[in-house]
Scaffold this motif. Structure first.
Motif, PDB file in Angstrom:
ATOM      1  N   GLY A  36      21.426  36.345  61.834  1.00 28.88           N
ATOM      2  CA  GLY A  36      22.823  36.581  62.134  1.00 28.88           C
ATOM      3  C   GLY A  36      23.739  36.246  60.974  1.00 28.88           C
ATOM      4  N   PRO A  37      25.028  36.598  61.074  1.00 29.60           N
ATOM      5  CA  PRO A  37      25.993  36.286  60.012  1.00 29.60           C
ATOM      6  C   PRO A  37      26.095  34.780  59.774  1.00 29.60           C
ATOM      7  CG  PRO A  37      26.935  37.827  61.615  1.00 29.60           C
ATOM      8  CD  PRO A  37      25.645  37.332  62.194  1.00 29.60           C
ATOM      9  N   GLY A  38      26.062  34.379  58.492  1.00 32.81           N
ATOM     10  CA  GLY A  38      26.232  32.970  58.151  1.00 32.81           C
ATOM     11  C   GLY A  38      25.101  32.068  58.607  1.00 32.81           C
ATOM     12  N   HIS A  39      23.917  32.629  58.841  1.00 36.48           N
ATOM     13  CA  HIS A  39      22.793  31.805  59.313  1.00 36.48           C
ATOM     14  C   HIS A  39      22.428  30.738  58.282  1.00 36.48           C
ATOM     15  CE1 HIS A  39      19.606  33.387  56.668  1.00 36.48           C
ATOM     16  NE2 HIS A  39      20.279  34.522  56.711  1.00 36.48           N
ATOM     17  N   VAL A 161      26.165  48.260  58.786  1.00 34.27           N
ATOM     18  CA  VAL A 161      25.750  46.865  58.651  1.00 34.27           C
ATOM     19  C   VAL A 161      24.936  46.477  59.872  1.00 34.27           C
ATOM     20  CG1 VAL A 161      26.534  44.482  58.442  1.00 34.27           C
ATOM     21  CG2 VAL A 161      27.788  46.316  57.275  1.00 34.27           C
ATOM     22  N   ALA A 162      23.736  45.970  59.643  1.00 33.79           N
ATOM     23  CA  ALA A 162      22.842  45.623  60.747  1.00 33.79           C
ATOM     24  C   ALA A 162      22.346  44.189  60.581  1.00 33.79           C
ATOM     25  CB  ALA A 162      21.658  46.586  60.805  1.00 33.79           C
ATOM     26  N   TYR A 163      22.846  43.280  61.419  1.00 34.81           N
ATOM     27  CA  TYR A 163      22.331  41.919  61.468  1.00 34.81           C
ATOM     28  C   TYR A 163      21.175  41.844  62.469  1.00 34.81           C
ATOM     29  CZ  TYR A 163      26.351  40.277  58.789  1.00 34.81           C
ATOM     30  OH  TYR A 163      27.281  40.068  57.796  1.00 34.81           O
ATOM     31  N   ASP A 164      20.427  40.728  62.398  1.00 33.01           N
ATOM     32  CA  ASP A 164      19.273  40.530  63.288  1.00 33.01           C
ATOM     33  C   ASP A 164      18.329  41.725  63.231  1.00 33.01           C
ATOM     34  OD1 ASP A 164      20.108  37.941  64.441  1.00 33.01           O
ATOM     35  OD2 ASP A 164      21.744  39.116  65.306  1.00 33.01           O
ATOM     36  N   THR A 165      18.154  42.243  62.018  1.00 31.75           N
ATOM     37  CA  THR A 165      17.327  43.440  61.811  1.00 31.75           C
ATOM     38  C   THR A 165      16.409  43.220  60.625  1.00 31.75           C
ATOM     39  OG1 THR A 165      19.152  44.803  62.661  1.00 31.75           O
ATOM     40  CG2 THR A 165      17.366  45.945  61.521  1.00 31.75           C
ATOM     41  N   PRO A 166      15.285  42.536  60.817  1.00 32.20           N
ATOM     42  CA  PRO A 166      14.359  42.341  59.696  1.00 32.20           C
ATOM     43  C   PRO A 166      13.705  43.648  59.269  1.00 32.20           C
ATOM     44  CG  PRO A 166      13.426  41.489  61.737  1.00 32.20           C
ATOM     45  CD  PRO A 166      14.836  41.854  62.045  1.00 32.20           C
TER      46      PRO A 166
END
Length: 355
Positions: A36-39, A161-166
């Protein structure tokens, strides 16, 4: 399958900067972050990093000047101050104050070489034992606010932009690269890998990299007895390599060395008690303006090359953007521009090229 010009793997400071730089050049962009953002699993979290012109290397002095101008431009576009110019001090024999001051002045920095008494008068919360370099352009940047701003500006310019997307796999061919994610497949003509401690595993067998060592570092936060103003501090003694900087009401202290070797996936997030003891001893000895009991602490990652230079180069459809070795944050917006230049087919800076 979505077809784009540029895919970016990683949205820490470096990847966010690349997304901003490439998208404003009119390229179609998709950026992927495994978390996630800022992890807090990588190198870019937190609210304070040092910005400084003070290097003993002419290349980095020149690059910090370019980076500083881009920080100001980013702040203007984002509508917020992301870099606060507190000034910075360097001291200790390993910092070679006389040579450093001369080098900065040669590059147009209004640096001062102060004796111990004058430095102590200006900053009574810090102990000095020899000459001190004051860099008036030094300051503190906000990584989490900067990442959010750059990603927002990239998205405004059309970036996906795709977070939580390995990224599960990268498959190059003559036309570009296929990126496999759990939610779909993408095709990109160029892939920028800006994944910090995950860079080596992602590019294993695809791009020959120099040795990259991942270490878990720790930082400690102390209350300030004197509310300030405080500069940033870099202190180099024979057995010390310390940096310290204001972060809100606290003063953040860390070692540039002594991190435990690990991997991005296997690090344990546990602060080394010996590192805590060294930080407390340092605060007692050298930072009398602090309460020497840490109020909080955390860990982060360094990803370092043997000579602490960055890796910014292109091989085939891959751009390697490893702004590493524990001193990349201050160059963030410039790193984005240099990576965008590589996407556009321009040559790398010689020292940052793959061998």
């Amino acid at each position: 399958m979505d077809d784009i010009d540029v895919a970016i793997v990683g949205l820490g400071l470096a990847g966010s900067a690349v997304a901003w730089a490439v998208s404003r050049r009119g390229r179609s962009v998709a950026a992927f972050e495994a978390y996630g953002p800022g992890h807090r699993r990588g190198s870019s979290h937190g609210r304070a990093r040092i910005f400084r012109r003070a290097y003993l290397d002419p290349l980095y002095v020149e690059l910090t000047g370019r980076a500083g101008r881009l920080w100001e431009e980013l702040g203007e576009q984002a509508g917020e101050r992301l870099l606060t110019r507190t000034g910075g001090v360097d001291h200790g024999p390993a910092r070679e104050p006389e040579r450093m001051a001369a080098l900065l002045q040669e590059h147009g920095v209004a640096a001062e070489l102060l004796d111990r008494a004058e430095a102590a008068r200006r900053w009574p919360g810090i102990r000095f034992e020899g000459p001190v370099v004051f860099d008036p352009e030094g300051g503190v940047l906000d990584p989490e606010a900067a990442m959010a701003a750059m990603v927002r500006l990239a998205a405004d310019a059309g970036a996906h932009v795709a977070y939580d997307t390995p990224i599960r796999a990268l498959k190059p061919d003559a036309e570009g690269v296929t990126l496999i994610t759990d939610s779909g497949t993408w095709r990109a003509r160029t892939v920028v890998v800006a994944a910090g401690g995950w860079t080596g595993p992602l590019l294993d067998g695809l791009v020959p990299l120099p040795p990259l060592t991942v270490t878990q570092q720790q930082v400690f936060f102390f209350d300030r007895k004197d509310p300030g103003p405080w500069p940033t501090v870099v202190h180099g003694e024979t057995s010390l390599d310390i940096y310290a900087l204001p972060e809100g009401s606290y003063f953040k202290v860390g070692e540039h060395v002594n991190g435990a070797v690990t991997t991005a996936d296997d690090r344990d997030f546990t602060v080394d008690p010996a590192a805590r003891e060294r930080a407390v001893a340092y605060a007692r000895a050298w930072l009398p303006g602090l309460d020497p009991v840490p109020r909080s602490e955390l860990t982060c990652l360094y990803t370092s090359t043997p000579n602490e230079d960055f890796v910014l180069d292109r091989r085939g459809p891959f751009v390697v953007c490893s702004a590493c070795s524990g001193h990349g944050a201050k160059f963030t917006p410039l790193i984005g521009e240099l990576a965008a230049d590589l996407v556009d087919g321009r040559p790398p800076i010689g020292r940052f090229a793959l061998r």
